[in-house]
Write a protein that holds these residues in place. Structure first.
Motif, PDB file in Angstrom:
ATOM      1  N   ASP A 123      30.886  30.767  39.215  1.00 46.38           N
ATOM      2  CA  ASP A 123      29.359  30.927  39.757  1.00 46.38           C
ATOM      3  C   ASP A 123      28.777  31.702  38.716  1.00 46.38           C
ATOM      4  O   ASP A 123      29.487  32.555  38.020  1.00 46.38           O
ATOM      5  CB  ASP A 123      29.595  31.599  41.100  1.00 46.38           C
ATOM      6  N   ASP A 124      27.456  31.690  38.735  1.00 51.08           N
ATOM      7  CA  ASP A 124      26.866  32.605  37.824  1.00 51.08           C
ATOM      8  C   ASP A 124      26.726  33.978  38.167  1.00 51.08           C
ATOM      9  O   ASP A 124      26.161  34.884  37.351  1.00 51.08           O
ATOM     10  CB  ASP A 124      25.279  32.360  38.018  1.00 51.08           C
ATOM     11  N   SER A 125      27.405  34.398  39.462  1.00 52.67           N
ATOM     12  CA  SER A 125      27.435  36.002  39.850  1.00 52.67           C
ATOM     13  C   SER A 125      28.683  36.512  39.019  1.00 52.67           C
ATOM     14  O   SER A 125      29.050  37.709  39.437  1.00 52.67           O
ATOM     15  CB  SER A 125      27.480  36.055  41.314  1.00 52.67           C
ATOM     16  N   TYR A 126      29.236  35.760  38.187  1.00 51.65           N
ATOM     17  CA  TYR A 126      30.462  36.299  37.535  1.00 51.65           C
ATOM     18  C   TYR A 126      30.312  37.477  36.982  1.00 51.65           C
ATOM     19  O   TYR A 126      29.109  37.939  36.225  1.00 51.65           O
ATOM     20  CB  TYR A 126      30.668  35.021  36.365  1.00 51.65           C
ATOM     21  N   LEU A 127      31.217  38.430  36.994  1.00 52.57           N
ATOM     22  CA  LEU A 127      31.112  39.774  36.397  1.00 52.57           C
ATOM     23  C   LEU A 127      32.348  40.165  35.361  1.00 52.57           C
ATOM     24  O   LEU A 127      31.703  40.734  34.373  1.00 52.57           O
ATOM     25  CB  LEU A 127      31.318  40.880  37.443  1.00 52.57           C
ATOM     26  N   THR A 128      33.358  39.774  35.413  1.00 53.50           N
ATOM     27  CA  THR A 128      34.409  39.880  34.800  1.00 53.50           C
ATOM     28  C   THR A 128      35.786  39.280  34.996  1.00 53.50           C
ATOM     29  O   THR A 128      35.800  38.990  36.135  1.00 53.50           O
ATOM     30  CB  THR A 128      34.677  41.344  34.334  1.00 53.50           C
ATOM     31  N   TYR A 129      36.757  39.136  34.107  1.00 55.53           N
ATOM     32  CA  TYR A 129      38.204  38.767  34.667  1.00 55.53           C
ATOM     33  C   TYR A 129      39.323  39.196  33.708  1.00 55.53           C
ATOM     34  O   TYR A 129      39.084  39.487  32.573  1.00 55.53           O
ATOM     35  CB  TYR A 129      38.170  37.077  34.873  1.00 55.53           C
ATOM     36  N   GLY A 130      40.421  39.253  34.347  1.00 56.99           N
ATOM     37  CA  GLY A 130      41.557  39.967  33.740  1.00 56.99           C
ATOM     38  C   GLY A 130      42.937  39.486  34.400  1.00 56.99           C
ATOM     39  O   GLY A 130      42.806  38.321  34.928  1.00 56.99           O
ATOM     40  N   LEU A 131      43.897  40.106  34.003  1.00 62.94           N
ATOM     41  CA  LEU A 131      45.105  39.778  34.560  1.00 62.94           C
ATOM     42  C   LEU A 131      45.756  40.885  35.279  1.00 62.94           C
ATOM     43  O   LEU A 131      45.507  42.194  34.991  1.00 62.94           O
ATOM     44  CB  LEU A 131      46.002  39.430  33.445  1.00 62.94           C
ATOM     45  N   VAL A 132      46.337  40.611  36.577  1.00 62.93           N
ATOM     46  CA  VAL A 132      46.831  41.517  37.379  1.00 62.93           C
ATOM     47  C   VAL A 132      48.286  41.001  37.844  1.00 62.93           C
ATOM     48  O   VAL A 132      48.703  40.110  37.580  1.00 62.93           O
ATOM     49  CB  VAL A 132      46.063  41.800  38.499  1.00 62.93           C
TER      50      VAL A 132
END
Length: 204
Positions: A120-129
């Motif tokens: 979605d265009d509301s994406y902020l960030t991503y990582g691993l947990v």
């Protein structure tokens, strides 16, 4: 005097924050660039070619190739930037004999254990947990986060031991889960998505 020590001295003088460690110039540059502007190290969303996790937050072994490992030392360095990102803080303790607070996030209806992840265009960030709770903590620590999506992006011979944690600024529905993997990997395998679930902030 090394640049890192000089930088730490300047920060202490400007902010009054006590520096307990000396940091390399590479670490300082990494921390200084870990901002909303570059999606906290992950400017390319996970559904686009060339994407790469921006960070790892957890207690396990850090995945290979991740630059921003949000451990106590790197978080201490981030705290020297008063207007930058600050790592998750432990939740405040509940007073004795008080009812527990309502859960701050609710699982989105039908967005559970899917084979596709949100885009979605509301994406902020991503990582691993390591856990869903770790992703919840990350959403709480990123300004504007209202929704998070956890899933396994399974690729390569070692699979996907960590969860991918993608953060968005608005609550999404299962209809937004149309990133189903299918990207070719360097070892010739094709990635796929599993155990994808979405959670919305209750008071969004």
């Amino acid at each position: 005097m090394r640049f890192a020590t000089f930088f730490s001295t300047l920060v202490v003088a400007a902010t009054g924050v006590a520096a307990t460690a000396s940091f390399s110039s590479a670490s300082v540059a990494l921390a200084g660039g870990f901002t909303e502007k570059n999606c906290y190290g992950a400017p390319i969303p996970p559904w686009k070619t060339g994407h790469h996790p921006g960070w790892y937050y957890g207690k396990g072994s850090a995945p290979q190739g991740i630059s921003c490992i949000l451990d106590s030392l790197f978080c201490e360095l981030l705290n020297l930037f008063p207007h930058g990102y600050h790592c998750p803080s432990p939740p405040p303790s509940t007073p004795p004999h008080s009812p527990p607070p309502p859960p701050p996030y609710t699982q989105v209806k039908d967005f559970y254990n899917l084979g596709c992840a949100a885009q979605d265009d509301s994406y902020l960030t991503y990582g691993l947990v390591d856990t869903v709770d770790d992703c919840y903590d990350m959403c709480d620590s990123v300004s504007g986060c209202a929704f998070f999506n956890t899933y396994h992006d399974v690729y390569g011979k070692n699979g996907s031991p960590q969860l991918t944690c993608a953060l968005f600024s608005k609550c999404l529905t299962a209809s937004c889960a149309d990133n189903c993997g299918g990207q070719s990997q360097p070892d010739g395998s094709i990635d796929y998505i599993s155990e994808s679930s979405g959670y919305c902030k209750a008071h969004y």
